[in-house]
Design an enzyme around this catalytic site. Structure first.
Site, PDB file in Angstrom:
ATOM      1  CB  SER A   1     -14.642  26.862  30.298  1.00 30.90           C
ATOM      2  OG  SER A   1     -14.162  27.772  29.324  1.00 30.90           O
ATOM      3  NE  ARG A   2     -20.451  23.471  25.443  1.00 36.63           N
ATOM      4  CZ  ARG A   2     -21.484  24.050  26.022  1.00 36.63           C
ATOM      5  NH1 ARG A   2     -21.559  25.366  26.034  1.00 36.63           N
ATOM      6  NH2 ARG A   2     -22.430  23.351  26.601  1.00 36.63           N
ATOM      7  CB  VAL A   3     -12.809  28.806  25.555  1.00 37.47           C
ATOM      8  CG1 VAL A   3     -11.450  29.373  25.192  1.00 37.47           C
ATOM      9  CG2 VAL A   3     -13.896  29.437  24.705  1.00 37.47           C
TER      10      VAL A   3
END
Length: 515
Positions: A369-371
């Site tokens: 998850s890049r968040v």
């Protein structure tokens, strides 16, 4: 030399002239009539509509419409939005003067509709108060806010290790029959009581599979906050193509009212294939894997509409969970790589884990998850070691298969990792609350499950979940707060969980005592 008043008068006259021309075009354009020159599967060629615009809606009959897509000099290539069985060369075609749109609003909640906005659930007509075009520009960058609020899925392995935020686009990717849809359905079920509306868009799915999804959502009471759009596997390619755009417009209407929305596209593999079929029939040049060159664009303009709006625009959010199917675990194929580059992370489901009974079959190593923790409740910071412990276990497990002699420390890491894997298993249609997840995973991270027999770990976890009332209610409420757990709360959770597991361990040992 003309005076200022003369200039203003001339400008006013040109303005009136432009308005008159616009009114004239609007009044007479819908009367323009053309004729069908040829009919193919899902598309038709039309002549005689010289003023038609790109993506304008064309009318063939009361029940059959199409979208003008190829604007050639001699004829127009039209994508049909229905069956072509009664359509013949020479039939009349009328312009409508508008683009394809869809009804939106609260009346759609709890209903099952097709991509044209017509109800297919047998519950009667849907009142229409507003319509929106299915193709709309994505919000500008200055109209967006950072993704900083969690969208809880209720799935331990996702919420703890691959967190999803409100406004994020998280791809669910894996081979067929690995549980991709189930991840999305469990996420929808977990939104009950959380003030999140859901839109489920089924593209090219079997009717029996869609019926099962609807039955599960109705049984769990999720239809109270869900809209379902269905373009079945036997639907025309045109309906499959417009389905995700129409569903997104419905979701955007709620977002623009300041509400939080979750949309699931199940799945974009069938959408890409439908677009390839239409493009080849329209004689557009094929590219890699015979897909047209703009296949990346049609998905990027769809997923860019998912965002978290600024407070000036009421602060609503649209979270997208697109699903994509791989073949033989090949995530480097054309469509999967396109969508991986567009989205903010992916949840990869492994067929090997699925076959081994490790469900949900999420491969933590290939998922990201890049968040990240920006969209995670602070209480999850207390289990930040979990992903590292699991990664160490997977690395050492591959060596242990060669029969290598292991030292005591390595054996402990492997034993601990096996309990992590067992504890991350979760039954479908049973999402867990934040407090349930934190208590179990905190006990797991601190090794409280290590003295429990591996075949009893799930039982021990169930014992903790059944005894959640033994934890102070004020403590459980603080798990949802914006602050991390303090040492006192941390110790209290471990002590209470330890007491529960100790009594379970004694029970296990007594059960194993020879008689």
């Amino acid at each position: 030399m003309p005076t200022t008043s003369m200039k203003n008068n001339i400008a006013h006259r040109f303005e009136q002239l432009d308005k008159g021309i616009a009114d004239h075009v609007f009044a007479f354009a819908p009367q323009e009539v053309g004729h069908v020159t040829s009919v193919a599967t899902g598309i038709v060629k039309v002549s005689g509509l010289g003023g038609v615009g790109f993506e304008e809606l064309l009318k063939f009959s009361e029940d059959l419409y199409g979208i003008a897509y190829n604007l050639d000099e001699e004829e127009i290539g039209v994508i049909l939005l229905g069956e072509d069985t009664l359509l013949n060369a020479g039939d009349e075609v009328q312009r409508t003067g508008r683009v394809m749109d869809i009804p939106v609003g609260d009346h759609l909640i709890g209903r099952v509709i097709d991509p044209m906005g017509m109800p297919i659930d047998g519950k009667g007509a849907i009142p229409i108060s507003k319509r929106l075009p299915i193709e709309r520009p994505a919000p500008a960058i200055m109209d967006r806010m950072a993704v900083n609020a969690a969208l809880q899925t209720g799935i331990k392995v996702v919420d703890a290790l691959i967190p999803i935020g409100r406004g994020q686009r998280e791809l669910i990717v894996g081979d067929r029959q690995t549980g991709k849809t189930q991840i999305a359905i469990d996420t929808i079920l977990n939104q009950r009581g959380k003030d999140v509306l859901c839109v489920y868009c089924a593209i090219g799915q079997r009717a029996s599979a869609v019926a099962k999804v609807i039955a599960n959502l109705e049984e769990k009471g999720a239809m109270e906050y869900t809209v379902i759009m269905v373009a079945e596997g036997n639907s025309t390619a045109g309906l499959k193509y417009i389905a995700p755009y129409a569903a997104t417009s419905i979701a955007e209407h709620f977002m623009e009212e300041g509400r939080n929305v979750l949309i699931v596209y199940d799945d974009l593999t069938h959408h890409a294939r439908a677009y390839r079929e239409l493009s080849l029939l329209l004689r557009r040049p094929p590219g890699r894997e015979a897909f047209p060159g703009d296949i990346f664009y049609i998905h990027s303009r769809l997923l860019e509409r998912a965002t978290h709006l600024s407070d000036n625009l009421k602060g609503g959010s649209l979270t997208a969970l697109p699903i994509i199917e791989t073949e033989a675990q090949n995530i480097s194929a054309y469509i999967p790589t396109n969508l991986i580059s567009i989205t903010d992370g992916q949840i990869y489901l492994s067929p090997k884990l699925f076959e081994a009974g490790i469900l949900p079959a999420v491969d933590v190593g290939k998922s990201v998850s890049r968040v990240g923790s920006n969209a995670q409740l602070p209480a999850y910071k207390s289990i930040v070691k979990l992903k590292l412990q699991y990664a160490q276990f997977e690395e050492l497990e591959s060596f242990s298969r060669f029969g290598t002699r292991l030292d005591e420390n390595t054996k402990k890491i492997i034993d601990h990792g096996e309990r992590i894997r067992s504890c991350l298993k979760q039954n479908e249609l049973h999402p867990l609350t934040v407090s349930q997840q934190i208590v179990v995973l905190l006990a797991l991270t601190n090794g409280l499950f290590d003295d429990v027999a591996i075949d009893k770990v799930r039982e021990a976890e169930a014992g903790i979940l059944k005894s959640m009332d033994q934890f102070p209610s004020e403590l459980l409420k603080r798990l949802f707060a914006d602050q991390q757990l303090d040492s006192a709360d941390h110790d209290l959770i471990l002590k209470t969980a330890g007491d529960l597991l100790a009594s379970f361990k004694e029970k296990v040992e007594s059960d194993q005592t020879p008689k």
